[in-house]
Motif scaffolding. Sequence first.
Motif, mmCIF file in Angstrom:
data_model
loop_
_atom_site.group_PDB
_atom_site.id
_atom_site.type_symbol
_atom_site.label_atom_id
_atom_site.label_comp_id
_atom_site.label_asym_id
_atom_site.label_seq_id
_atom_site.Cartn_x
_atom_site.Cartn_y
_atom_site.Cartn_z
ATOM 1 N N ILE A 16 -24.400 59.435 9.475
ATOM 2 C CA ILE A 16 -24.560 59.186 10.902
ATOM 3 C C ILE A 16 -23.292 59.506 11.680
ATOM 4 C CG2 ILE A 16 -23.876 56.791 11.321
ATOM 5 C CD1 ILE A 16 -26.630 56.427 12.646
ATOM 6 N N GLU A 17 -22.193 59.707 10.986
ATOM 7 C CA GLU A 17 -20.978 60.065 11.711
ATOM 8 C C GLU A 17 -21.101 61.411 12.390
ATOM 9 O OE1 GLU A 17 -18.187 58.062 8.450
ATOM 10 O OE2 GLU A 17 -17.170 59.356 9.889
ATOM 11 N N VAL A 18 -22.056 62.231 11.935
ATOM 12 C CA VAL A 18 -22.198 63.517 12.602
ATOM 13 C C VAL A 18 -22.765 63.339 13.993
ATOM 14 C CG1 VAL A 18 -22.632 64.632 10.402
ATOM 15 C CG2 VAL A 18 -24.547 64.040 11.834
ATOM 16 N N LEU A 19 -23.297 62.162 14.284
ATOM 17 C CA LEU A 19 -23.907 61.939 15.573
ATOM 18 C C LEU A 19 -22.859 61.588 16.616
ATOM 19 C CD1 LEU A 19 -27.110 59.898 14.798
ATOM 20 C CD2 LEU A 19 -26.972 62.194 15.705
#
Lengths: 280, 344
Positions: A16-19
């Motif tokens: 979710i860090e890519v978000l």
Amino acid sequence: METKMKMKLEEEKNTIEVLPEECIANILSLTNPVDSCKFSIVSKDFCTASESDIVWEHFLPSDLISILSESQSGSSLLATSPSKKSLYLTLSDNPIIIDNGKKSFQLEKQSGKKIYMLSARNLSITWGDTPTYWDWITLPESRFQEVARLHYVWWFEIYGKINTRVLSSNTQYAAILVFKLMDPRDFDVIPVELTIAKFEERISTKQVWLDPNFDKERDEELLGLESPKPRSDGWLEIEIGEFFNAGVQDEVIQIGVVEIKVGRIKCGFILEGIEIRPKN
Amino acid sequence: MSEIDMSVIKPEMMKPYIWLQTSDGSIQQVEQEIAMFCPFICQEIIQKGAGSSKNCAICLPEKVTPAMLSLVLDYCRFHQVPGRSNKERKSHDERFIRMDTKRLCDLTSAADSLQLRPLVDLTSRTLARIIEGKSPEEIREIFHLPDDLTEEEKLEPLKNTTDDPRIRLLNRLYAKKRKELKERGRLKNAELEGEHVDERSVDELLSFINGNDEDSKGSKTSKSKKKNRRKKEQKKSSLLTEASKPKKELSGHSSVSDKIAGTSNNHTEDDTFSHKEFDDDDDGDVDDEIDPALQEKIDREVEDFARRLNSDWPERMQEFLSSGQERKSTLFASNGNGLLRRNI
């Protein structure tokens, strides 16, 4: 061991860090206020996202600005709130007075749904303008400017109404009578009829005793009846009835608190108002 | 290329295929009709005239990997057909989003960078359903998120607009915890810098404690080096500060003191743990050895604390009040032990 660590780190990168923060905020706005607060301690990204206006704008009623800007306290609240989140929290902690002192407005903390209280002045009280029967006083524990105090009356009749247009849609609402008893000697022997009606058609009706200390053991018939409960603001409350607001069309809900059958004088009643709030 | 005239573009737009370059550098041909569904690609074609040949392929944002592009295009391929009913679209979407959480996140990211709003909404709604109602720890597990907030950041004071006494209590506990964390940090720094602690302050505290009918901590002389003794006294002073506080607050509301004493009881146990380590180690620099173990314990404790405090409001109050009750019974037993241990 080392390669395992490396793999884990790589895995950790690709989730979710890519978000971007806005995406996280968007996702949070699709959950609920309680979760959004809870998730602020998940991680740094979640913390910033959970404070974002994107989230709380979604939980606030869409017509909030028009509701608040009508009143002075409302407009100043709008102007001074540092964020939508703080606006939400303030509104769910305390009611504000709107509509020229006739109503109070608040949000239910868990859901952000609207809660109104119609002040005594906003209700129709039969004989309410005749000082012999009812008079209007100011009490410090009331949120409104005035409350109605009953001296004595035979014809005890209070009516209120609200248009479902102002309420949160798709919600089960309850109407609650908010009051105090100074001297319960009448209301502990005389039951009062509480009704909810829509377009002149009764949805619900029930008989209650307004005296919280009323002795139910006295009569078998009376055992199942509801009694008033104390509120956190110091008043008593009893549910008048429920209704569902689909929010599809405007409907006027009529609320009645009546005792006109028994030919006895009633006295010792102080009316704060009628609260309309979501039911569980 | 600067702005291109629409009349020049028109024949170009009739071409059925355009060229897209994904994050890994590879270039592929895609039906123009389908690709244009994405506002980003649309803009690139219209404003920059890109994509007409392999040489001027449209550079897609970095989040758009070939795998993600393929998913996005599948979505576009279905939805750009005008004749479909809402029901059809809905059931397609429900099948479409059945994928693991990681792919959902990647897809959200890719769709967001391509400005494809309907797909972002679809994936976001799905992710929202996944996280709703879960605890912060569960969220971290699902998304492999690091627990990167400091304890201090987690202990943000609550806004107490209604002056609720329970919120005041919570804020006080938070402040106490923050203070303690600061104290530890300060001690750590002091140790690193070799700071001297004023002996007098320790004695003052000792006499204060003595005056309150507690066993004297005594002038503990250790056989270890001077540096160690200084460290010990520093540690002691922090312990004593912790001990003196509950004494003062016990005079107040009984339930309040139970909770505060209960919490500080926990802390003193941590401190005695570290105190023991001091005793064992003769060398000067014990910092590195204590911190990880102690840190983990603190982390877990704070995590638990924060988790409980950040859960549902009524639940939180319930848990808190009930744990306060539990602590009450264990308080006097372990307090005695704690005191004894500190007296070593």
